[in-house]
Design a protein around this motif. Structure first.
Motif, PDB file in Angstrom:
ATOM      1  N   ASP A  83       0.820  -1.206   0.000  1.00  0.00           N
ATOM      2  CA  ASP A  83       0.000   0.000   0.000  1.00  0.00           C
ATOM      3  C   ASP A  83       0.861   1.266   0.000  1.00  0.00           C
ATOM      4  N   GLN A  84       2.012   1.200   0.695  1.00  0.00           N
ATOM      5  CA  GLN A  84       2.903   2.359   0.690  1.00  0.00           C
ATOM      6  C   GLN A  84       3.598   2.526  -0.664  1.00  0.00           C
ATOM      7  N   ALA A  85       3.973   1.406  -1.289  1.00  0.00           N
ATOM      8  CA  ALA A  85       4.590   1.479  -2.613  1.00  0.00           C
ATOM      9  C   ALA A  85       3.615   2.072  -3.622  1.00  0.00           C
ATOM     10  N   LEU A  86       2.343   1.689  -3.496  1.00  0.00           N
ATOM     11  CA  LEU A  86       1.333   2.226  -4.407  1.00  0.00           C
ATOM     12  C   LEU A  86       1.166   3.728  -4.190  1.00  0.00           C
ATOM     13  N   GLN A  87       1.260   4.163  -2.934  1.00  0.00           N
ATOM     14  CA  GLN A  87       1.162   5.583  -2.647  1.00  0.00           C
ATOM     15  C   GLN A  87       2.329   6.348  -3.272  1.00  0.00           C
ATOM     16  N   LEU A  88       3.506   5.729  -3.258  1.00  0.00           N
ATOM     17  CA  LEU A  88       4.667   6.369  -3.888  1.00  0.00           C
ATOM     18  C   LEU A  88       4.444   6.583  -5.384  1.00  0.00           C
ATOM     19  N   LEU A  89       3.675   5.687  -5.990  1.00  0.00           N
ATOM     20  CA  LEU A  89       3.440   5.750  -7.442  1.00  0.00           C
ATOM     21  C   LEU A  89       2.110   6.414  -7.784  1.00  0.00           C
ATOM     22  N   ASP A  90       1.543   7.119  -6.847  1.00  0.00           N
ATOM     23  CA  ASP A  90       0.257   7.772  -7.077  1.00  0.00           C
ATOM     24  C   ASP A  90       0.386   8.881  -8.124  1.00  0.00           C
ATOM     25  N   GLY A  91      -0.679   9.065  -8.910  1.00  0.00           N
ATOM     26  CA  GLY A  91      -0.735  10.176  -9.851  1.00  0.00           C
ATOM     27  C   GLY A  91      -0.143   9.899 -11.214  1.00  0.00           C
ATOM     28  N   LEU A  92       0.225   8.648 -11.483  1.00  0.00           N
ATOM     29  CA  LEU A  92       0.817   8.331 -12.790  1.00  0.00           C
ATOM     30  C   LEU A  92      -0.256   8.194 -13.863  1.00  0.00           C
ATOM     31  N   TYR A  93      -1.306   7.461 -13.546  1.00  0.00           N
ATOM     32  CA  TYR A  93      -2.391   7.213 -14.498  1.00  0.00           C
ATOM     33  C   TYR A  93      -3.632   7.971 -14.046  1.00  0.00           C
ATOM     34  N   GLU A  94      -4.285   8.645 -14.980  1.00  0.00           N
ATOM     35  CA  GLU A  94      -5.435   9.460 -14.662  1.00  0.00           C
ATOM     36  C   GLU A  94      -6.551   8.630 -14.025  1.00  0.00           C
ATOM     37  N   HIS A  95      -6.785   8.853 -12.751  1.00  0.00           N
ATOM     38  CA  HIS A  95      -7.895   8.205 -12.041  1.00  0.00           C
ATOM     39  C   HIS A  95      -7.880   6.682 -12.210  1.00  0.00           C
ATOM     40  N   SER A  96      -6.686   6.099 -12.396  1.00  0.00           N
ATOM     41  CA  SER A  96      -6.585   4.657 -12.681  1.00  0.00           C
ATOM     42  C   SER A  96      -5.379   4.056 -11.951  1.00  0.00           C
ATOM     43  N   PRO A  97      -5.418   4.010 -10.607  1.00  0.00           N
ATOM     44  CA  PRO A  97      -4.276   3.479  -9.850  1.00  0.00           C
ATOM     45  C   PRO A  97      -4.066   1.978 -10.033  1.00  0.00           C
ATOM     46  N   TRP A  98      -5.033   1.294 -10.673  1.00  0.00           N
ATOM     47  CA  TRP A  98      -4.937  -0.163 -10.825  1.00  0.00           C
ATOM     48  C   TRP A  98      -3.735  -0.585 -11.675  1.00  0.00           C
ATOM     49  N   VAL A  99      -3.315   0.277 -12.586  1.00  0.00           N
ATOM     50  CA  VAL A  99      -2.182  -0.090 -13.441  1.00  0.00           C
ATOM     51  C   VAL A  99      -0.902  -0.209 -12.605  1.00  0.00           C
ATOM     52  N   ALA A 100      -0.627   0.814 -11.806  1.00  0.00           N
ATOM     53  CA  ALA A 100       0.563   0.776 -10.955  1.00  0.00           C
ATOM     54  C   ALA A 100       0.460  -0.351  -9.932  1.00  0.00           C
ATOM     55  N   GLU A 101      -0.739  -0.569  -9.410  1.00  0.00           N
ATOM     56  CA  GLU A 101      -0.917  -1.624  -8.410  1.00  0.00           C
ATOM     57  C   GLU A 101      -0.587  -2.993  -9.000  1.00  0.00           C
ATOM     58  N   LYS A 102      -1.073  -3.261 -10.195  1.00  0.00           N
ATOM     59  CA  LYS A 102      -0.789  -4.537 -10.841  1.00  0.00           C
ATOM     60  C   LYS A 102       0.693  -4.652 -11.190  1.00  0.00           C
ATOM     61  N   ALA A 103       1.316  -3.559 -11.571  1.00  0.00           N
ATOM     62  CA  ALA A 103       2.736  -3.586 -11.941  1.00  0.00           C
ATOM     63  C   ALA A 103       3.617  -3.966 -10.760  1.00  0.00           C
ATOM     64  N   LEU A 104       3.153  -3.702  -9.555  1.00  0.00           N
ATOM     65  CA  LEU A 104       3.948  -4.045  -8.374  1.00  0.00           C
ATOM     66  C   LEU A 104       4.168  -5.543  -8.240  1.00  0.00           C
ATOM     67  N   ASP A 105       3.384  -6.352  -8.953  1.00  0.00           N
ATOM     68  CA  ASP A 105       3.601  -7.799  -8.938  1.00  0.00           C
ATOM     69  C   ASP A 105       4.968  -8.165  -9.511  1.00  0.00           C
ATOM     70  N   ALA A 106       5.541  -7.262 -10.306  1.00  0.00           N
ATOM     71  CA  ALA A 106       6.836  -7.544 -10.948  1.00  0.00           C
ATOM     72  C   ALA A 106       8.023  -7.168 -10.057  1.00  0.00           C
ATOM     73  N   ARG A 107       7.766  -6.685  -8.842  1.00  0.00           N
ATOM     74  CA  ARG A 107       8.888  -6.350  -7.954  1.00  0.00           C
ATOM     75  C   ARG A 107       9.755  -7.577  -7.672  1.00  0.00           C
ATOM     76  N   PRO A 108      11.067  -7.402  -7.464  1.00  0.00           N
ATOM     77  CA  PRO A 108      11.801  -6.131  -7.426  1.00  0.00           C
ATOM     78  C   PRO A 108      12.160  -5.643  -8.824  1.00  0.00           C
ATOM     79  N   PHE A 109      12.073  -4.336  -9.000  1.00  0.00           N
ATOM     80  CA  PHE A 109      12.421  -3.735 -10.277  1.00  0.00           C
ATOM     81  C   PHE A 109      13.933  -3.535 -10.353  1.00  0.00           C
ATOM     82  N   ARG A 110      14.516  -3.933 -11.469  1.00  0.00           N
ATOM     83  CA  ARG A 110      15.963  -3.841 -11.642  1.00  0.00           C
ATOM     84  C   ARG A 110      16.417  -2.430 -11.983  1.00  0.00           C
ATOM     85  N   SER A 111      15.529  -1.637 -12.518  1.00  0.00           N
ATOM     86  CA  SER A 111      15.870  -0.285 -12.955  1.00  0.00           C
ATOM     87  C   SER A 111      14.577   0.487 -13.160  1.00  0.00           C
ATOM     88  N   LEU A 112      14.706   1.788 -13.333  1.00  0.00           N
ATOM     89  CA  LEU A 112      13.540   2.604 -13.641  1.00  0.00           C
ATOM     90  C   LEU A 112      12.951   2.189 -14.982  1.00  0.00           C
TER      91      LEU A 112
END
Length: 596
Positions: A14-43
């Motif tokens: 939930d904190q990681a999702l908060q860090l990524l808030d505001g990327l997609y217009e009114h659609s936080p589900w994209v960032a939330e689903k992307a967190l399944d790929a953690r750990p990220f090797r790079s930006l």
């Protein structure tokens, strides 16, 4: 404060999702689903993970995300109900300061676009450099994309969303593609030079040894010197050559063997009304690498030779690959007598440019002095763009065969000649064209094109008696190309016999395929993998200077994604400074890991 990749990787979900808030217009589900790929090797890995989520989400979810976005200069902007991110982006693009005429044009475009597609127009208004498009560029892009097919435009909106998110992520992470920005700026600066008749129209055309061409050579030379190259010169054919000398070798070569050199580069001439990146990216990217080595006071145990090849496109004279061909001893003296459209011979053009044609033979390189040749190039196609990938590893440069063909039938009255009595030359060519399309598609990576199709002295009420057409057949392996050619020519014979018409073919070009050297292709693969970017191997359908160097030394290429569906040889040819930055990082990895 800027966030870090470690924070995103280690924070509770939930904190990681908060860090990524505001990327997609009114659609936080994209960032939330992307967190399944953690750990990220790079930006770059994080960016791709998000693009992949949206790619796999399905059409309904994609449309809903698009519909969650505001119109450009629309009601939400007027009523000040935009998200903070959109308000910042539209404001930076000057959309809050439109003239009444511009605002009216945008409102009309918004209405027409919504009526046609059923969702709002989305454009990354901060542009490929991140500094913002002009209002005029926005309006022109809007009008152009209004002509697209529905399915294509949906995907183009998604690609622009990815770019918007990329820039928002850069802001969150305080990540600036500094090297990519510099190389992007170099392209812009050199695009000021263009041949007469095109410069006045704002079009880019630089043909061999014109004043604009010589100005480009001077610009490259000066920038090379600024980057810290030890030697910079313009050779007898007009190539700009920069050499960054090796430092002390940890394991000196045996007596009698000199220090080896890595050769790289590409061409700086253009097609008529072409793009800014074709060829030139392969000159500027390694120049940026050398500049960083120089700034850090580093030397590698091999020389780095960057060549801006003077000619590759064959626009002014019939001969092509003059620059890279001369380096392998493939410059034919009879080419010097070729004349351009104004009757100026190549020899005269060279002498006028201060070159010495008699010295061309002296610039031939000794292959044994070189480690190999690598080339960075904009893809010139839609593949990476459609896969949401910034870089691609080239497996082979397609071999090609070209023919000029003629079919002769019988011209006759269109009204009085029954359909079963016709000897229609154009219909025979059309049948072959469709066969070429089907047959090339069978191989997956072969391509076949009928690019010229003409009915001489054709008339609306006459059955065509002659048809002239071209054949361009390509494949990444010569045997595959030759099988394609054999099948197409056999089908041409079959069609003409059945239709009672005759044909002739003239072979105008045959170029061998240039497979990447496995060891060098693997070096590019390791370099791209080090960035956290998925690997994608692909053939090159276009010809490149690497084809010439392939004849005498190992070679391999790296492709960089193009924007606007990867279009090239066109003013819309473009790349982002973020993708260019990744290419420079990959090149740097190759250089440093090539050193013992």
């Amino acid at each position: 404060m800027a966030i870090t990749l470690e924070q995103v990787n280690t924070a509770p979900r939930d904190q990681a999702l908060q860090l990524l808030d505001g990327l997609y217009e009114h659609s936080p589900w994209v960032a939330e689903k992307a967190l399944d790929a953690r750990p990220f090797r790079s930006l770059a890995h994080l960016k791709h993970a998000m693009a992949r989520v949206l790619r796999e989400a399905g059409r309904e979810a994609q449309v809903q995300l698009i519909q969650a976005h505001p119109e450009l200069a629309g009601k939400a902007m007027v009523s000040k109900t935009l998200t903070a991110e959109s308000n910042n982006e539209q404001g930076k693009a000057g959309l809050t300061d439109c003239t009444p005429e511009e605002f009216a044009a945008l409102q009309k475009l918004n209405a027409d676009y919504n009526a046609k597609f059923g969702f709002p127009f989305i454009l990354a208004v901060r542009g490929p450099r991140g500094t913002g498009l002009t209002r005029q560029q926005i309006i022109e892009t809007f009008a152009r994309r209004l002509e697209n097919h529905h399915d294509f435009e949906l995907q183009e909106n998604l690609r622009n969303i990815h770019r918007v998110v990329e820039l928002r992520l850069n802001d969150k992470f305080a990540a600036t593609p500094a090297l990519g920005n510099d190389v992007w700026d170099w392209h812009e600066a050199m695009s000021r030079y263009s041949d007469p008749g095109y410069l006045e129209k704002g079009q880019l055309t630089v043909t061999y040894l014109t004043d604009a061409h010589r100005a480009c050579a001077a610009y490259i030379s000066g920038t090379m010197r600024d980057c810290g190259f030890d030697e910079v010169n313009i050779d007898a054919v007009g190539n700009v050559v920069g050499i960054y000398r090796a430092g002390p070798h940890p394991n000196p070569p045996p007596a009698g063997e000199g220090v080896k050199t890595l050769l790289t580069g590409s061409h700086y001439d253009t097609v008529r009304n072409g793009g800014k990146y074709d060829g030139r990216l392969g000159i500027f990217a390694p120049m940026a690498c050398v500049r960083e080595l120089h700034r850090q006071g580093k030397r590698l145990p091999f020389n780095i030779e960057v060549v801006g090849f003077a000619e590759e496109e064959g626009q002014r004279y019939k001969a092509t690959f003059l620059g890279s061909g001369a380096l392998i001893g493939d410059f034919k003296p009879e080419w010097l007598d070729q004349k351009d459209a104004d009757g100026i011979t190549m020899r005269e053009a060279m002498l006028n440019a201060g070159l010495k044609p008699e010295d061309i033979g002296k610039i031939k390189r000794r292959a044994e002095d070189y480690l190999g040749f690598v080339e960075v190039h904009i893809e010139q196609g839609p593949v990476l763009n459609e896969l949401d990938l910034p870089l691609g590893i080239v497996t082979s440069i397609n071999g090609n065969v070209r023919y000029l063909c003629e079919i002769t039938g019988m011209a006759s009255h269109a009204g009085t000649t029954p359909m079963n009595r016709r000897r229609d030359a154009a219909a025979a060519a059309a049948e072959l064209l469709l066969y070429v399309e089907r047959r090339a598609a069978q191989d997956g990576d072969s391509v076949g094109t009928v690019g010229m199709l003409q009915v001489p002295s054709g008339s609306i009420n006459v059955v065509p008696g002659r048809c002239l057409f071209s054949l361009d057949l390509r494949a990444p392996v010569d045997a595959q190309r030759d099988a394609l050619v054999a099948d197409v020519l056999a089908e041409l014979n079959t069609i003409c016999e059945r239709r009672g018409v005759h044909y002739t073919t003239e072979l105008t070009e045959r170029a061998a395929a240039a497979p990447s050297a496995p060891a060098w292709q693997q070096r590019w693969e390791r370099a791209v993998d080090s960035l956290g970017v998925p690997l994608h191997a692909m053939p090159s359908g276009a010809g490149h200077d690497a084809m010439k160097l392939h004849k005498v030394m190992p070679q391999a290429m790296l492709f960089v994604r193009g924007q606007n569906s990867g279009i090239s040889h066109n003013p819309l040819e473009s790349s982002t400074s973020d993708d260019i930055e990744l290419a420079i990082q990959a090149f740097t990895h190759l250089l440093t890991h090539l050193a013992p």
